[in-house]
Design an enzyme around this catalytic site. Sequence first.
Site, PDB file in Angstrom:
ATOM      1  N   PHE A 102       0.834  -1.212   0.000  1.00 61.07           N
ATOM      2  CA  PHE A 102       0.000   0.000   0.000  1.00 61.07           C
ATOM      3  C   PHE A 102       0.872   1.268   0.000  1.00 61.07           C
TER       4      PHE A 102
ATOM      5  N   ASP B   7      10.316  -6.813  -3.209  1.00 63.84           N
ATOM      6  CA  ASP B   7       9.077  -7.224  -2.537  1.00 63.84           C
ATOM      7  C   ASP B   7       8.903  -8.736  -2.693  1.00 63.84           C
ATOM      8  N   LYS B   8       8.410  -9.355  -1.645  1.00 66.16           N
ATOM      9  CA  LYS B   8       8.164 -10.809  -1.687  1.00 66.16           C
ATOM     10  C   LYS B   8       6.856 -11.122  -2.407  1.00 66.16           C
TER      11      LYS B   8
ATOM     12  N   THR C  13       3.705 -10.945  -0.982  1.00 66.77           N
ATOM     13  CA  THR C  13       2.798 -11.703  -0.116  1.00 66.77           C
ATOM     14  C   THR C  13       1.372 -11.377  -0.553  1.00 66.77           C
TER      15      THR C  13
ATOM     16  N   THR D 126       9.539 -11.526   9.402  1.00 71.30           N
ATOM     17  CA  THR D 126       9.689 -10.445   8.415  1.00 71.30           C
ATOM     18  C   THR D 126      10.141  -9.134   9.066  1.00 71.30           C
TER      19      THR D 126
ATOM     20  N   THR E 249       5.885   2.872  12.634  1.00 70.18           N
ATOM     21  CA  THR E 249       4.502   3.209  12.973  1.00 70.18           C
ATOM     22  C   THR E 249       4.409   3.879  14.341  1.00 70.18           C
ATOM     23  N   ASP E 250       3.344   4.640  14.554  1.00 75.79           N
ATOM     24  CA  ASP E 250       3.116   5.236  15.881  1.00 75.79           C
ATOM     25  C   ASP E 250       2.689   4.180  16.905  1.00 75.79           C
ATOM     26  N   GLU E 251       2.348   2.968  16.418  1.00 77.07           N
ATOM     27  CA  GLU E 251       1.839   1.949  17.352  1.00 77.07           C
ATOM     28  C   GLU E 251       2.916   1.478  18.330  1.00 77.07           C
TER      29      GLU E 251
ATOM     30  N   TYR F  89       2.152  -7.132  16.445  1.00 77.01           N
ATOM     31  CA  TYR F  89       2.606  -6.279  15.334  1.00 77.01           C
ATOM     32  C   TYR F  89       3.473  -5.142  15.858  1.00 77.01           C
TER      33      TYR F  89
ATOM     34  N   LYS G 250       7.503  -4.224  15.289  1.00 78.59           N
ATOM     35  CA  LYS G 250       7.986  -2.966  14.710  1.00 78.59           C
ATOM     36  C   LYS G 250       8.899  -2.246  15.714  1.00 78.59           C
TER      37      LYS G 250
ATOM     38  N   LEU H 154      -9.429  -1.174   8.067  1.00 72.74           N
ATOM     39  CA  LEU H 154     -10.784  -0.654   8.285  1.00 72.74           C
ATOM     40  C   LEU H 154     -11.423   0.024   7.057  1.00 72.74           C
TER      41      LEU H 154
ATOM     42  N   ARG I  91      -8.239   6.787  16.169  1.00 75.55           N
ATOM     43  CA  ARG I  91      -7.073   6.721  15.292  1.00 75.55           C
ATOM     44  C   ARG I  91      -6.878   8.087  14.639  1.00 75.55           C
TER      45      ARG I  91
ATOM     46  N   ASP J  80     -14.647  -7.403  20.514  1.00 82.42           N
ATOM     47  CA  ASP J  80     -13.504  -6.503  20.363  1.00 82.42           C
ATOM     48  C   ASP J  80     -12.235  -7.276  19.996  1.00 82.42           C
TER      49      ASP J  80
HETATM   50  P1  NAD Z   1       1.346  -3.592   3.309  1.00 83.26           P
HETATM   51  O1  NAD Z   1       1.006  -4.786   4.135  1.00 83.26           O
HETATM   52  O2  NAD Z   1       0.308  -2.995   2.417  1.00 83.26           O
HETATM   53  O3  NAD Z   1       2.604  -3.904   2.390  1.00 83.26           O
HETATM   54  C1  NAD Z   1       3.727  -4.601   2.859  1.00 83.26           C
HETATM   55  C2  NAD Z   1       4.559  -5.041   1.673  1.00 83.26           C
HETATM   56  O4  NAD Z   1       5.693  -5.758   2.176  1.00 83.26           O
HETATM   57  C3  NAD Z   1       3.818  -5.988   0.717  1.00 83.26           C
HETATM   58  O5  NAD Z   1       4.014  -5.586  -0.623  1.00 83.26           O
HETATM   59  C4  NAD Z   1       4.472  -7.343   0.994  1.00 83.26           C
HETATM   60  O6  NAD Z   1       4.481  -8.194  -0.143  1.00 83.26           O
HETATM   61  C5  NAD Z   1       5.876  -6.940   1.414  1.00 83.26           C
HETATM   62  N1  NAD Z   1       6.513  -7.963   2.267  1.00 83.26           N
HETATM   63  C6  NAD Z   1       5.960  -8.576   3.353  1.00 83.26           C
HETATM   64  N2  NAD Z   1       6.817  -9.494   3.842  1.00 83.26           N
HETATM   65  C7  NAD Z   1       7.943  -9.433   3.073  1.00 83.26           C
HETATM   66  C8  NAD Z   1       9.189 -10.126   3.096  1.00 83.26           C
HETATM   67  N3  NAD Z   1       9.441 -11.094   4.003  1.00 83.26           N
HETATM   68  N4  NAD Z   1      10.114  -9.816   2.169  1.00 83.26           N
HETATM   69  C9  NAD Z   1       9.868  -8.860   1.233  1.00 83.26           C
HETATM   70  N5  NAD Z   1       8.703  -8.192   1.155  1.00 83.26           N
HETATM   71  C10 NAD Z   1       7.753  -8.470   2.071  1.00 83.26           C
HETATM   72  O7  NAD Z   1       1.884  -2.508   4.358  1.00 83.26           O
HETATM   73  P2  NAD Z   1       1.726  -0.924   4.370  1.00 83.26           P
HETATM   74  O8  NAD Z   1       0.463  -0.571   5.035  1.00 83.26           O
HETATM   75  O9  NAD Z   1       2.033  -0.398   3.031  1.00 83.26           O
HETATM   76  O10 NAD Z   1       2.907  -0.532   5.370  1.00 83.26           O
HETATM   77  C11 NAD Z   1       4.225  -0.286   4.892  1.00 83.26           C
HETATM   78  C12 NAD Z   1       5.129   0.073   6.066  1.00 83.26           C
HETATM   79  O11 NAD Z   1       4.637   1.241   6.704  1.00 83.26           O
HETATM   80  C13 NAD Z   1       5.190  -1.011   7.133  1.00 83.26           C
HETATM   81  O12 NAD Z   1       6.523  -1.076   7.587  1.00 83.26           O
HETATM   82  C14 NAD Z   1       4.252  -0.518   8.217  1.00 83.26           C
HETATM   83  O13 NAD Z   1       4.668  -0.974   9.476  1.00 83.26           O
HETATM   84  C15 NAD Z   1       4.434   0.988   8.083  1.00 83.26           C
HETATM   85  N6  NAD Z   1       3.264   1.795   8.494  1.00 83.26           N
HETATM   86  C16 NAD Z   1       2.017   1.510   8.016  1.00 83.26           C
HETATM   87  C17 NAD Z   1       0.936   2.319   8.380  1.00 83.26           C
HETATM   88  C18 NAD Z   1      -0.445   2.067   7.843  1.00 83.26           C
HETATM   89  O14 NAD Z   1      -1.391   2.750   8.281  1.00 83.26           O
HETATM   90  N7  NAD Z   1      -0.638   1.183   6.888  1.00 83.26           N
HETATM   91  C19 NAD Z   1       1.140   3.401   9.252  1.00 83.26           C
HETATM   92  C20 NAD Z   1       2.433   3.656   9.719  1.00 83.26           C
HETATM   93  C21 NAD Z   1       3.490   2.856   9.325  1.00 83.26           C
HETATM   94  P1  TYD Z   2      -6.923  -1.132  11.253  1.00 85.32           P
HETATM   95  O1  TYD Z   2      -7.284  -0.539   9.929  1.00 85.32           O
HETATM   96  O2  TYD Z   2      -6.717  -2.606  11.358  1.00 85.32           O
HETATM   97  O3  TYD Z   2      -5.612  -0.337  11.758  1.00 85.32           O
HETATM   98  P2  TYD Z   2      -4.872  -0.368  13.214  1.00 85.32           P
HETATM   99  O4  TYD Z   2      -5.432  -1.434  14.042  1.00 85.32           O
HETATM  100  O5  TYD Z   2      -3.462  -0.640  12.834  1.00 85.32           O
HETATM  101  O6  TYD Z   2      -5.098   1.000  13.785  1.00 85.32           O
HETATM  102  O7  TYD Z   2      -8.041  -0.721  12.298  1.00 85.32           O
HETATM  103  C1  TYD Z   2      -8.371   0.633  12.538  1.00 85.32           C
HETATM  104  C2  TYD Z   2      -9.355   0.669  13.675  1.00 85.32           C
HETATM  105  O8  TYD Z   2     -10.592   0.058  13.234  1.00 85.32           O
HETATM  106  C3  TYD Z   2      -8.914  -0.124  14.883  1.00 85.32           C
HETATM  107  O9  TYD Z   2      -9.329   0.542  16.067  1.00 85.32           O
HETATM  108  C4  TYD Z   2      -9.648  -1.450  14.761  1.00 85.32           C
HETATM  109  C5  TYD Z   2     -10.938  -1.061  14.060  1.00 85.32           C
HETATM  110  N1  TYD Z   2     -11.527  -2.103  13.166  1.00 85.32           N
HETATM  111  C6  TYD Z   2     -12.873  -2.456  13.303  1.00 85.32           C
HETATM  112  O10 TYD Z   2     -13.600  -1.931  14.153  1.00 85.32           O
HETATM  113  N2  TYD Z   2     -13.382  -3.422  12.455  1.00 85.32           N
HETATM  114  C7  TYD Z   2     -12.614  -4.041  11.513  1.00 85.32           C
HETATM  115  O11 TYD Z   2     -13.128  -4.928  10.776  1.00 85.32           O
HETATM  116  C8  TYD Z   2     -11.246  -3.642  11.367  1.00 85.32           C
HETATM  117  C9  TYD Z   2     -10.355  -4.278  10.337  1.00 85.32           C
HETATM  118  C10 TYD Z   2     -10.741  -2.662  12.226  1.00 85.32           C
END
Ligand code: NAD
Ligand code: TYD
Length: 352
Positions: free
Chosen positions: A14, A36-37, A39, A103, A133-135, A158, A162, A198, A222, A288
């Site tokens: 993403f 990229d793998k 997945t 990973t 991530t902020d998590e 998760y 991280k 979500l 969030r 939950d």
């Molecule tokens: P995503 O799950 O959409 O994409 C992850 C990508 O990593 C995929 O293309 C997957 O194929 C690849 N991948 C997974 N395992 C692998 C491996 N072993 N070797 C090579 N490639 C591999 O994730 P995203 O939401 O795009 O997040 C990207 C980064 O940003 C992550 O590090 C995540 O922790 C961080 N991040 C995400 C968010 C969010 O809201 N999505 C917020 C803050 C930080």
């Molecule tokens: P998510 O998109 O999984 O991100 P994160 O847990 O990393 O913040 O979830 C966002 C919020 O939405 C989180 O509080 C969990 C909630 N949620 C639901 O209520 N229903 C769902 O089906 C999903 C996937 C998330």
Amino acid sequence: MTKRSILITGGAGFIGSHVVRLFVNKYPDYHIYNLDKLTYAGNLKNITDIENAPNYTFIKADLVDANSINDLFNQYQFDSVIHLAAESHVDRSITNPLEFVMTNVVGTVNLLNAAKELWKGNMDGKLFYHVSTDEVYGSLHDGGFFLENTPYDPQSPYSASKASSDHFIRAYHNTYKIPVVLSNCSNNYGPNQFPEKLIPLFINNIRNNKPLPVYGKGENVRDWLYVVDHARAIDDVFHKGAIGETYNIGGFNEWTNIDLIKVICSTMDRKLGRAEGESEKLITYVTDRAGHDLRYAIDANKIMKDLGWEPSLQFEEGIDKTVDWYLNNQQWMDEVTSGDYAKYYDNMYAKR
Ligand code: NAD
Ligand code: TYD
């Protein structure tokens, strides 16, 4: 001058796909290697628009395979890394934590080792940028915001994985002098997000008149940022961030889940020509998430002041664009929700 050789990991996912697009288009003098793998979350269809660019190469590889990562560093002589590849979904980490250790922790250390080996003796012009991530800061209960020096307190498998990877980045900087920079971002939304998260999950369910599974009472908070604004921030941190520093990225845009879901519902009603309130009828409160973090909120003042970054989009505009993208790209959604998705969905939601 030799061309910069930049490894971006996770560029079929993403956020990574938006970062790869930005760098390939904006910096024709850089060569971008996207590792990229592929997945379930990785999808080359996310980046078809740049796949034939002369400054772009895709590499299918697994970060957990140290030998192939070392070989790739030798072959392509990367001078910088922007590391986004990860297992990224909290619910999956609750079901299968070890995959996240492999990973997110082992994969990150493999990358660091390969960079250390290639760059030893000359760290000039090298940079290892870790996207996090902020998590990692845990859950806010009494107001306040996450700052760059907020103590780590990860609460899910998760975020623990991280947090561990962040610690390794800083440890390699301290011990081996690898030039590093980190950023920790809030929740992203926008085009190309896998519909386990979500916002795309709910857009897809509304379209298909399926129940909207709200965890608990929907009171969790969030802080949402449009993905292109995150990619712009990554560009700024990569080019202007100070070595060894961390930058928190967020949009000062907090929503309780239930309020956000109501915005999505009314936007969908409007776009689909449904009566106002129609989609809200799909809201279903379910069990939950285990250990569900109550609130995340980023203080993004440092990146705004030091690097001049700010979000470009208001939330209402971002959600509107996002809903349009998913409605206009139904084939993308159909493809990613075929195959294993149905099995995932049943396992994750049948018992709730
Ligand atoms: P995503 O799950 O959409 O994409 C992850 C990508 O990593 C995929 O293309 C997957 O194929 C690849 N991948 C997974 N395992 C692998 C491996 N072993 N070797 C090579 N490639 C591999 O994730 P995203 O939401 O795009 O997040 C990207 C980064 O940003 C992550 O590090 C995540 O922790 C961080 N991040 C995400 C968010 C969010 O809201 N999505 C917020 C803050 C930080
Ligand atoms: P998510 O998109 O999984 O991100 P994160 O847990 O990393 O913040 O979830 C966002 C919020 O939405 C989180 O509080 C969990 C909630 N949620 C639901 O209520 N229903 C769902 O089906 C999903 C996937 C998330």
